[in-house]
Design an enzyme around this catalytic site. Structure first.
Site, PDB file in Angstrom:
ATOM      1  CD1 TRP A   1      -2.079   2.186   0.597  1.00 56.90           C
ATOM      2  CD2 TRP A   1      -2.128   1.692   2.775  1.00 56.90           C
ATOM      3  NE1 TRP A   1      -2.761   3.203   1.248  1.00 56.90           N
ATOM      4  CE2 TRP A   1      -2.804   2.917   2.576  1.00 56.90           C
ATOM      5  CE3 TRP A   1      -2.039   1.169   4.063  1.00 56.90           C
ATOM      6  CZ2 TRP A   1      -3.362   3.638   3.633  1.00 56.90           C
ATOM      7  CZ3 TRP A   1      -2.608   1.884   5.110  1.00 56.90           C
ATOM      8  CH2 TRP A   1      -3.266   3.110   4.886  1.00 56.90           C
TER       9      TRP A   1
ATOM     10  CG  ASP B   1      -3.520  -7.312  -0.946  1.00 58.28           C
ATOM     11  OD1 ASP B   1      -4.509  -7.825  -1.493  1.00 58.28           O
ATOM     12  OD2 ASP B   1      -3.502  -6.138  -0.538  1.00 58.28           O
TER      13      ASP B   1
ATOM     14  CE1 TYR C   1      -3.548   0.326  -2.031  1.00 56.77           C
ATOM     15  CE2 TYR C   1      -2.266  -1.683  -2.207  1.00 56.77           C
ATOM     16  CZ  TYR C   1      -3.314  -0.975  -1.656  1.00 56.77           C
ATOM     17  OH  TYR C   1      -4.131  -1.589  -0.729  1.00 56.77           O
TER      18      TYR C   1
ATOM     19  CD1 TRP D   1      -7.729  -3.549   4.963  1.00 58.63           C
ATOM     20  CD2 TRP D   1      -6.465  -1.841   5.675  1.00 58.63           C
ATOM     21  NE1 TRP D   1      -8.559  -2.458   5.147  1.00 58.63           N
ATOM     22  CE2 TRP D   1      -7.815  -1.400   5.577  1.00 58.63           C
ATOM     23  CE3 TRP D   1      -5.492  -0.923   6.093  1.00 58.63           C
ATOM     24  CZ2 TRP D   1      -8.208  -0.098   5.890  1.00 58.63           C
ATOM     25  CZ3 TRP D   1      -5.893   0.367   6.408  1.00 58.63           C
ATOM     26  CH2 TRP D   1      -7.226   0.775   6.301  1.00 58.63           C
TER      27      TRP D   1
ATOM     28  CE  LYS E   1       7.740   1.902  13.017  1.00 57.73           C
ATOM     29  NZ  LYS E   1       8.325   1.188  11.864  1.00 57.73           N
TER      30      LYS E   1
ATOM     31  N   GLY F   1       3.210  -4.679   5.858  1.00 55.67           N
ATOM     32  CA  GLY F   1       4.079  -3.879   5.010  1.00 55.67           C
ATOM     33  C   GLY F   1       5.487  -3.892   5.580  1.00 55.67           C
TER      34      GLY F   1
ATOM     35  CD  GLN G   1      10.645  -2.529   8.716  1.00 52.45           C
ATOM     36  OE1 GLN G   1      10.293  -2.451   7.537  1.00 52.45           O
ATOM     37  NE2 GLN G   1      10.620  -1.488   9.534  1.00 52.45           N
TER      38      GLN G   1
ATOM     39  CG  ASN H   1       6.257  -7.925  10.173  1.00 52.52           C
ATOM     40  OD1 ASN H   1       6.337  -7.539  11.334  1.00 52.52           O
ATOM     41  ND2 ASN H   1       6.202  -7.090   9.152  1.00 52.52           N
TER      42      ASN H   1
END
Length: 334
Positions: A22, A50, A55, A203, A214, A282, A288, A292
């Site tokens: 996104w 996705d 976008y 989402w 953070k 994301g 990251q 995740n």
């Protein structure tokens, strides 16, 4: 190890953690970062990707078309969406039959593929008869341009109207916002979809990064983070306020006590629901992506779930709530 779940009534299996594009891959980060994050997803066992035509007005699809086309087509499940404004022409949007026919071809060209596994209505179009929209989507499937259909942020009334017209097998997935901070779909969308064999692919399960901890109340946004970027911070008003940030800080010791990072705990929290097939995340860095992915298979104890509820208090959005950019109502043919 990544776990996989069946997507609704389809024969697709998707990774519990998926990669979305996104705010990041539509222009938020550079091409090499996009490639690195995408390759990290494959390394981590993520097989579900996705995106949406809107976008970056095609930029995200173009980026993934270049990267994903280098992988065997049967090694990943690809989803995109249609509805958003694709040019300065006000008519170049929505879910009319002409627009759906035009945009699926444009998406496939950018994605460098003959078909997408999942084609989704990106919000409901209240200006087009639902019968027209349904028939146009069915034609996309009949033509082999999409294997299955889904929708994002439809109201219970809109979902039920589609089921009444075309039956429960029309759609295999629903894509709502869902996180510890936005629990609204639990009220009506989850049970309605579950009763009709429709899975959730949610989402913003980390609330655009707020649930990483953070961002701290009363402190400047850290440099290099999503909300420090004009491009990627456009929707931070959905999730940024001092009460929210204070509640998130109360979650930190709970995660520590459970031996988890806060992001992993937040993702495990959404995946606790059997209605979910996948949580769309994301990322701007490969680490990251791997962090995740580590949430797959993590189960939270009853004590941890209770502590989370107490820490959040009345901060989360609950009950049937109209989603951002969604409109109520259904138009039928006269």
């Amino acid at each position: 190890m990544m776990r996989y779940r069946k997507l609704g009534s389809s024969d697709l299996e998707v990774s519990e953690i998926s990669l979305g594009s996104w705010l990041t891959f539509s222009g938020g980060i550079e091409a090499e970062q996009t490639r690195a994050c995408t390759e990290a997803a494959f390394d981590a066992g993520i097989t579900f990707f996705d995106t949406a035509n809107v976008y970056g007005r095609g930029a995200s699809e173009t980026a993934w078309g270049e990267i994903l086309s280098e992988h065997p087509r049967d090694s990943y499940v690809l989803a995109t969406k249609v509805n958003g404004q694709m040019s300065d022409d006000p008519a170049d949007a929505g879910l009319s039959p002409a627009q759906i026919a035009k945009q699926i071809d444009a998406s496939l060209a950018r994605l460098r593929t003959d078909y997408v596994d999942l084609y989704q209505a990106h919000r409901f179009d209240v200006n087009v008869p639902i019968e027209d929209t349904i028939e146009a989507f069915q034609k996309v499937v009949e033509q082999g341009k999409a294997r299955y259909l889904g929708f994002s942020e439809w109201t219970p009334e809109q979902i039920q109207a589609a089921i009444d017209i075309a039956g429960p097998d029309l759609f295999v997935s629903s894509q709502p916002q869902y996180s510890m901070l936005w629990q609204a779909p639990e009220e009506e969308v989850f049970p309605l979809c579950a009763a009709n064999g429709i899975s959730q692919i949610v989402w913003s399960p980390l609330a655009q990064g707020v649930l990483t901890g953070k961002y701290r109340p009363g402190e400047p946004v850290p440099e290099g983070t999503r909300f420090a970027s004009d491009t990627m911070g456009v929707s931070k008003n959905l999730v940024m306020s001092d009460p929210i940030l204070e509640a998130v800080q109360r979650l930190v010791p709970i995660a520590d006590g459970a031996g988890l990072t806060l992001p992993v705990m937040a993702l495990a929290w959404v995946l606790r629901r059997s209605e979910l097939a996948s949580a769309i995340t994301g990322a701007t860095r490969p680490d990251q992506v791997h962090a995740n992915a580590a949430a797959s298979g993590v189960e939270l104890s009853g004590d941890v779930l209770t502590a989370i509820d107490e820490a959040l208090g009345d901060v989360p959005v609950k009950g049937t709530t109209l989603a951002p950019y969604a409109k109520p109502g259904v138009k039928h043919r006269s």
